[in-house]
Design an enzyme around this catalytic site. Structure first.
Site, short mmCIF file in Angstrom:
data_model
loop_
_atom_site.label_atom_id
_atom_site.label_comp_id
_atom_site.label_asym_id
_atom_site.label_seq_id
_atom_site.Cartn_x
_atom_site.Cartn_y
_atom_site.Cartn_z
N ASN A 1 25.99 -9.28 4.59
CA ASN A 1 27.03 -8.68 3.76
C ASN A 1 26.48 -7.52 2.94
O ASN A 1 25.32 -7.53 2.51
CB ASN A 1 27.74 -9.72 2.87
CG ASN A 1 26.80 -10.56 2.02
OD1 ASN A 1 25.66 -10.78 2.37
ND2 ASN A 1 27.30 -11.00 0.89
N GLU B 1 27.65 -5.29 -0.32
CA GLU B 1 28.64 -5.18 -1.40
C GLU B 1 28.65 -3.79 -2.01
O GLU B 1 27.80 -2.94 -1.71
CB GLU B 1 28.33 -6.25 -2.47
CG GLU B 1 28.47 -7.65 -1.88
CD GLU B 1 28.30 -8.77 -2.89
OE1 GLU B 1 27.83 -8.51 -4.02
OE2 GLU B 1 28.64 -9.91 -2.53
N CYS C 1 31.79 -8.06 4.79
CA CYS C 1 31.16 -9.35 5.10
C CYS C 1 30.11 -9.20 6.20
O CYS C 1 30.15 -8.26 7.01
CB CYS C 1 32.21 -10.34 5.59
SG CYS C 1 33.43 -10.82 4.37
N GLU D 1 29.76 -10.93 8.91
CA GLU D 1 30.31 -11.05 10.27
C GLU D 1 30.84 -9.71 10.77
O GLU D 1 30.64 -9.33 11.92
CB GLU D 1 31.45 -12.09 10.31
CG GLU D 1 31.03 -13.50 9.96
CD GLU D 1 31.16 -13.82 8.48
OE1 GLU D 1 30.91 -12.92 7.64
OE2 GLU D 1 31.50 -14.97 8.17
N CYS E 1 35.59 -15.89 6.43
CA CYS E 1 36.84 -15.60 5.72
C CYS E 1 37.93 -15.21 6.73
O CYS E 1 37.65 -14.96 7.90
CB CYS E 1 36.63 -14.48 4.70
SG CYS E 1 36.60 -12.82 5.41
N CYS F 1 37.46 -11.86 8.58
CA CYS F 1 36.42 -11.94 9.62
C CYS F 1 36.90 -12.74 10.83
O CYS F 1 36.57 -12.41 11.97
CB CYS F 1 35.15 -12.57 9.05
SG CYS F 1 34.29 -11.43 7.95
N1 THU Z 1 31.18 -13.01 2.66
C1 THU Z 1 30.70 -12.83 3.93
O1 THU Z 1 29.77 -12.04 4.16
N2 THU Z 1 31.29 -13.53 4.92
C2 THU Z 1 32.32 -14.42 4.75
O2 THU Z 1 32.87 -14.91 5.73
C3 THU Z 1 32.74 -14.78 3.40
C4 THU Z 1 32.26 -13.90 2.32
C5 THU Z 1 30.56 -12.23 1.58
C6 THU Z 1 31.46 -11.16 1.01
C7 THU Z 1 30.88 -10.98 -0.37
O3 THU Z 1 29.80 -10.05 -0.28
C8 THU Z 1 30.30 -12.34 -0.71
O4 THU Z 1 30.23 -13.07 0.49
C9 THU Z 1 31.12 -13.13 -1.71
O5 THU Z 1 32.44 -13.20 -1.32
#
Ligand code: THU
Length: 158
Positions: A62, A64, A73, A75, A109, A112
């Site tokens: 991920n 940010e 994310c 994925e 999520c 994704c």
């Molecule tokens: N996140 C992912 O990378 N994948 C997911 O399926 C759920 C959430 C990340 C996004 C964000 O950077 C952090 O987790 C908190 O939500």
């Protein structure tokens, strides 16, 4: 009125009992890659790894942003990178890992799941997906489509 139900089938296992060396290699690469996450706001480091049909292993994490919705994310970082750089090679299997002490593996999520579904549909071949927890627990679906029953897809746009 008829009442209907949708169910999701998945398997439970543990890292300690993984027998397939290719699967273990993919999990190990994915776990190591969590350090590449850029997650200064949530400190929630997620990594995703996949194996292509030719054996290549690719990883993502991920990323940010101070403007939170700009974040992406693990994925989708991985899927987008793979589709543009290896557009014709089949994705066989994906692993998702979260570097946090939780009792259960973390499922992708909703956004994704939609991206994973389309990655599978575009190659017309199922992609197995495993969610791996830091404590070694693994949940596996045989197809990304199992994660998103009753989904929207491109067929409605035809
Ligand atoms: N996140 C992912 O990378 N994948 C997911 O399926 C759920 C959430 C990340 C996004 C964000 O950077 C952090 O987790 C908190 O939500």
């Amino acid at each position: 009125m008829a009442k209907k139900q949708l169910t999701i089938s998945y398997e439970e296992s543990t890292y300690q009992t993984v027998a397939n060396p290719g699967f273990k290699e993919l999990i190990d690469a994915t776990i190591l890659f969590a350090k590449n996450a850029y997650a200064p706001y949530s400190n929630f480091r997620v990594s995703a790894g996949l194996r292509l049909k030719d054996g290549t292993i690719l990883c993502g994490a991920n990323v940010e942003n101070a403007s939170y919705p700009v974040s992406i994310c693990a994925e989708r970082t991985l899927i987008s990178n793979t589709i543009v750089n290896y557009p014709t090679t089949l994705i066989e299997e994906i692993v998702v890992y979260v570097d946090k002490d939780l009792n259960e593996p973390v499922p992708p999520c909703g956004m994704c799941r939609q991206a994973l579904l389309e990655a599978e549909q575009r190659q017309n071949s199922v992609i197995k997906l495993s969610m791996v927890a830091k404590n070694g627990k693994i949940l596996t679906v045989a197809s990304c489509s199992d994660l998103l029953p009753w989904s929207f897809d491109g067929s409605y746009l035809d």
